[in-house]
Design an enzyme around this catalytic site. Sequence first.
Site, PDB file in Angstrom:
ATOM      1  CB  VAL A 115      -0.961   0.011   1.216  1.00  0.00           C
ATOM      2  CG1 VAL A 115      -1.767   1.314   1.264  1.00  0.00           C
ATOM      3  CG2 VAL A 115      -1.904  -1.187   1.142  1.00  0.00           C
ATOM      4  CB  CYS A 116       2.695   2.876   2.771  1.00  0.00           C
ATOM      5  SG  CYS A 116       1.331   2.636   3.928  1.00  0.00           S
TER       6      CYS A 116
END
Length: 212
Positions: free
Chosen positions: A118-119
Site C-alpha cells: 500500500v504505502c
Amino acid sequence: MSDLYSRINKDDAAVLLVDHQTGLISSLVRDYGVDEFKNNVMALSNTAKFFDLPVILTTSFENGPNGPLMQELTELFPDEPNIARPGQINAWDNEDFVKAVEATGKKQLIIAGVVTDVCVTFPALSAINAGYEVFVVTDASGTTSKQVADAALSRMAHGGVQLMNWFSVAAELQRDWRNDVEGFGNLLSKHLPSYQNVIGSYLSAQSDVSKK
C-alpha cells in the site's frame, strides 16, 4: 561504452521514506524480524546520509494507531522535510508531499516504506505516472507476509518500478571502491555484521603498510 541499464545517479536521486511508523512496524511487518527490518531501514537511511541525498519523510495518521515515525529516523534527519499526512493513504495524494518531492529537483526516486503493498506501491506507481524513475528498496519495506510482498513487488515491476535492496543501492551509488574505501567499508560493516571482519582485516593491513 554505453550502459546496458539505468543506474541510480547520486546527483539526480532523492530518498522517500514512507510511513516507517512504530505502530505499523510492530503490528504489520511480518516478512522480516523487527531487528532485521530496522537494520535495513537504517542501512538505507545511512546510505542516503553518506551520499548526501535529499530525504523526505512522511507519516500517515500518526496521531492514531499508526504511531509516530521511528525515532532513529527523526534523529538522523532533523532538518529534512517531514510530511504528516492527515489521512491520505497514497502519499502522492498529499499536495505537500508532492511539492517536497518536486522541490528536490531530482528525477530518480528511491522509495521504501510500510506497508509494501500500500504505502510503497501506491506512491511508486503514481511517481512513475508522473514521469519519475523509481527504485523501490524491498528489504527496507515490509508488510504482512512474504506472499503479500511478492504480489506487490510483481505489480510494481510490471508498472516500471526497479526493485533493489539497500546494499545494491549503496553499491550503485558508490560505483567504485576507490572513491572512498574506508567510508564505504564502514557503512557496510555497520549494517552487515559479517562484513566487519573484511573491513577490519583491510584496515589492519593498511595500518601495517603505513608503518613500514
